[in-house]
Scaffold this motif. Structure first.
Motif, PDB file in Angstrom:
ATOM      1  N   LEU A 166       0.814  -1.303   0.000  1.00  0.00           N
ATOM      2  CA  LEU A 166      -0.086  -0.064  -0.203  1.00  0.00           C
ATOM      3  C   LEU A 166       0.945   1.421   0.159  1.00  0.00           C
ATOM      4  O   LEU A 166       2.209   1.335   0.392  1.00  0.00           O
ATOM      5  CB  LEU A 166      -0.983   0.061   1.052  1.00  0.00           C
ATOM      6  CG  LEU A 166      -2.001  -1.137   1.393  1.00  0.00           C
ATOM      7  CD1 LEU A 166      -2.588  -0.897   2.562  1.00  0.00           C
ATOM      8  CD2 LEU A 166      -2.738  -1.112   0.007  1.00  0.00           C
ATOM      9  N   SER A 167       0.337   2.187  -0.151  1.00  0.00           N
ATOM     10  CA  SER A 167       0.940   3.757  -0.498  1.00  0.00           C
ATOM     11  C   SER A 167       0.364   4.439   0.611  1.00  0.00           C
ATOM     12  O   SER A 167      -1.019   4.386   0.752  1.00  0.00           O
ATOM     13  CB  SER A 167       0.815   4.338  -1.878  1.00  0.00           C
ATOM     14  OG  SER A 167       1.409   3.662  -2.919  1.00  0.00           O
ATOM     15  N   PHE A 168       1.278   5.307   1.233  1.00  0.00           N
ATOM     16  CA  PHE A 168       0.770   6.052   2.475  1.00  0.00           C
ATOM     17  C   PHE A 168       1.199   7.747   2.026  1.00  0.00           C
ATOM     18  O   PHE A 168       2.260   7.910   1.782  1.00  0.00           O
ATOM     19  CB  PHE A 168       1.195   5.744   3.675  1.00  0.00           C
ATOM     20  CG  PHE A 168       0.822   4.475   3.919  1.00  0.00           C
ATOM     21  CD1 PHE A 168      -0.192   4.336   5.041  1.00  0.00           C
ATOM     22  CD2 PHE A 168       1.622   3.259   3.676  1.00  0.00           C
ATOM     23  CE1 PHE A 168      -0.670   2.975   5.470  1.00  0.00           C
ATOM     24  CE2 PHE A 168       1.138   2.028   4.283  1.00  0.00           C
ATOM     25  CZ  PHE A 168      -0.017   1.951   4.955  1.00  0.00           C
ATOM     26  N   CYS A 169       0.042   8.506   2.262  1.00  0.00           N
ATOM     27  CA  CYS A 169       0.235   9.852   1.806  1.00  0.00           C
ATOM     28  C   CYS A 169       0.868  10.784   2.797  1.00  0.00           C
ATOM     29  O   CYS A 169       1.553  10.233   3.824  1.00  0.00           O
ATOM     30  CB  CYS A 169      -0.904  10.464   1.202  1.00  0.00           C
ATOM     31  SG  CYS A 169      -1.720   9.536  -0.103  1.00  0.00           S
ATOM     32  N   ALA A 170       0.439  11.942   2.935  1.00  0.00           N
ATOM     33  CA  ALA A 170       1.130  12.891   3.957  1.00  0.00           C
ATOM     34  C   ALA A 170       0.745  12.766   5.168  1.00  0.00           C
ATOM     35  O   ALA A 170       1.515  13.029   6.135  1.00  0.00           O
ATOM     36  CB  ALA A 170       0.807  14.417   3.524  1.00  0.00           C
ATOM     37  N   ASP A 171      -0.509  12.114   5.499  1.00  0.00           N
ATOM     38  CA  ASP A 171      -1.181  11.999   6.898  1.00  0.00           C
ATOM     39  C   ASP A 171      -0.440  10.771   7.214  1.00  0.00           C
ATOM     40  O   ASP A 171      -0.740   9.841   6.945  1.00  0.00           O
ATOM     41  CB  ASP A 171      -2.641  11.731   6.602  1.00  0.00           C
ATOM     42  CG  ASP A 171      -3.270  11.849   8.324  1.00  0.00           C
ATOM     43  OD1 ASP A 171      -2.402  11.779   9.281  1.00  0.00           O
ATOM     44  OD2 ASP A 171      -4.564  11.471   8.497  1.00  0.00           O
ATOM     45  N   ASN A 172       0.336  11.072   8.435  1.00  0.00           N
ATOM     46  CA  ASN A 172       1.247   9.796   8.885  1.00  0.00           C
ATOM     47  C   ASN A 172       0.862   9.681  10.421  1.00  0.00           C
ATOM     48  O   ASN A 172       1.728   9.037  11.283  1.00  0.00           O
ATOM     49  CB  ASN A 172       2.571   9.765   8.803  1.00  0.00           C
ATOM     50  CG  ASN A 172       3.136  11.121   9.550  1.00  0.00           C
ATOM     51  OD1 ASN A 172       2.481  11.996   9.868  1.00  0.00           O
ATOM     52  ND2 ASN A 172       4.581  10.994   9.850  1.00  0.00           N
ATOM     53  N   THR A 173      -0.371  10.103  10.886  1.00  0.00           N
ATOM     54  CA  THR A 173      -0.514  10.269  12.407  1.00  0.00           C
ATOM     55  C   THR A 173      -1.571   9.012  12.611  1.00  0.00           C
ATOM     56  O   THR A 173      -2.739   8.650  12.159  1.00  0.00           O
ATOM     57  CB  THR A 173      -1.505  11.538  12.813  1.00  0.00           C
ATOM     58  OG1 THR A 173      -0.704  12.522  12.407  1.00  0.00           O
ATOM     59  CG2 THR A 173      -1.717  11.547  14.508  1.00  0.00           C
ATOM     60  N   LEU A 187      -5.258   5.240   6.930  1.00  0.00           N
ATOM     61  CA  LEU A 187      -4.276   6.118   6.285  1.00  0.00           C
ATOM     62  C   LEU A 187      -3.723   5.779   4.946  1.00  0.00           C
ATOM     63  O   LEU A 187      -3.334   6.815   4.357  1.00  0.00           O
ATOM     64  CB  LEU A 187      -3.066   6.321   7.274  1.00  0.00           C
ATOM     65  CG  LEU A 187      -3.046   6.629   8.727  1.00  0.00           C
ATOM     66  CD1 LEU A 187      -1.668   6.476   9.524  1.00  0.00           C
ATOM     67  CD2 LEU A 187      -3.601   8.018   8.900  1.00  0.00           C
ATOM     68  N   SER A 188      -4.027   4.836   4.446  1.00  0.00           N
ATOM     69  CA  SER A 188      -3.374   4.551   3.059  1.00  0.00           C
ATOM     70  C   SER A 188      -4.313   5.280   2.130  1.00  0.00           C
ATOM     71  O   SER A 188      -5.485   5.551   2.083  1.00  0.00           O
ATOM     72  CB  SER A 188      -3.600   2.919   2.886  1.00  0.00           C
ATOM     73  OG  SER A 188      -3.358   2.643   1.516  1.00  0.00           O
ATOM     74  N   CYS A 189      -3.251   5.641   0.858  1.00  0.00           N
ATOM     75  CA  CYS A 189      -4.006   6.259  -0.441  1.00  0.00           C
ATOM     76  C   CYS A 189      -4.304   5.243  -1.132  1.00  0.00           C
ATOM     77  O   CYS A 189      -4.915   5.518  -2.078  1.00  0.00           O
ATOM     78  CB  CYS A 189      -2.807   6.972  -0.766  1.00  0.00           C
ATOM     79  SG  CYS A 189      -2.284   8.618   0.362  1.00  0.00           S
ATOM     80  N   SER A 190      -3.931   4.010  -1.121  1.00  0.00           N
ATOM     81  CA  SER A 190      -4.325   2.939  -2.085  1.00  0.00           C
ATOM     82  C   SER A 190      -5.625   2.376  -1.887  1.00  0.00           C
ATOM     83  O   SER A 190      -6.294   2.742  -0.889  1.00  0.00           O
ATOM     84  CB  SER A 190      -3.073   1.992  -2.118  1.00  0.00           C
ATOM     85  OG  SER A 190      -1.795   2.311  -2.071  1.00  0.00           O
TER      86      SER A 190
END
Length: 313
Positions: A166-173, A187-190
């Protein structure tokens, strides 16, 4: 179009259980106490079983494996959370996050299988006492434990590899105290539909099958115990089974509630509270539920503690 605006996340922020300083101090002391109780209680169980030859039977062999797994289980989560509080850091790298997730759910799966194996052991002991030695051989016990480890390792490896793609974007909280599957999927962008489908199908099969085995075992045990003429004997058996089922219900109830519902129905507060129950509370309770109500175990623990005190003097 969405993938073109993604920025790769190299680390996550674990928010923990509370953002209020006073609550954080209280939770730190509470979790430290519970972790020490978990490690000490399960270590005493391991020492007692290893040092008392009368406890070298299948029931205590499975219990020693459960105690070892519970120590590893708690050690995968709680020390990192306590260290983050002491260092004032909330970060965890992407690779460390996946590693923690892998080991957490590997030990969850092994706990799951061992609870089922222990229920089967009690079923054979109560319902077929004359054939117990012939059925519960050393080879079968070793095979059951080894199989639990192998299935758990392969099952969690599948889910970890699916998470790694999976890809993860700017939000990492992550609004949690460890790297859990549900907040990571949020949190994943995928597209996470494959991950959710595998959790609800293959993951559910892995968790619910042992649970059904436990229920069937205890139903058969109950039917056998009801035929016991002694009221005292029946009450003793029901009391023990009730304690075991209480821990089983706590363990499975929280896991099913957290992981086997649609992602949209989850709330971070409820999920965090539920995961505390099976990740911290249950491993701490297991030594009391499965051991300290047992006379043979109490006698063995007394010898261990007595030796320690004598050696110090």
């Amino acid at each position: 179009m969405r993938g073109a605006n993604q920025s790769s996340v190299s680390e996550f922020l674990l928010l923990g259980l509370s953002r209020r300083p006073q609550q954080q101090q209280l939770l730190f002391m509470l979790f430290l106490s519970m972790y020490l109780a978990t490690v000490l209680g399960n270590l005493l169980i391991l020492l007692a079983i290893s040092m008392d030859s009368r406890l070298h039977i299948p029931m205590y062999f499975f219990l020693s494996n459960l105690s070892f797994v519970d120590i590893c289980f708690s050690s995968t989560i709680v020390p990192k959370m306590l260290a983050n509080h002491m260092l004032g850091s909330q970060t965890i790298s992407f690779s460390a996050c996946l590693t923690q997730m892998y080991f957490v759910f590997m030990f969850v799966d092994i706990d799951n299988f061992l609870l089922a194996v222990m229920a089967y052991d009690r079923f054979v002991a109560v319902c077929h006492p004359l054939h117990y030695s012939a059925k519960m051989t050393h080879q079968l016990c070793a095979l059951l434990v080894t199989g639990s480890w192998v299935i758990a390792i392969l099952n969690v490896l599948l889910h970890t590899l699916l998470m790694a793609r999976l890809s993860f974007c700017a939000d990492n909280t992550i609004p949690h105290f460890f790297c859990d599957v549900t907040p990571l999927l949020k949190l994943s962008c995928s597209d996470t539909r494959i991950n959710q489908m595998m959790i609800l199908t293959e993951g559910a099969l892995i968790m619910i099958t042992p649970f059904i085995c436990i229920l069937v075992s205890y139903i058969l045990i109950t039917c056998t115990v009801l035929r016991v003429p002694s009221t005292k004997g029946r009450w003793k058996a029901f009391s023990t089974c009730g304690s075991h089922l209480a821990v089983v219900s706590l363990f499975y109830g929280t896991i099913i509630g957290v992981y086997f519902n649609p992602l949209s129905s989850h709330s971070s507060e409820k999920d965090t509270t539920a995961t505390v129950m099976y990740t911290v509370v249950t491993p701490m309770l297991n030594p009391f539920i499965y051991s300290l109500r047992n006379r043979d175990m109490i006698r063995a623990l007394g010898k261990v503690v007595g030796r320690k005190i004598f050696s110090v003097q």
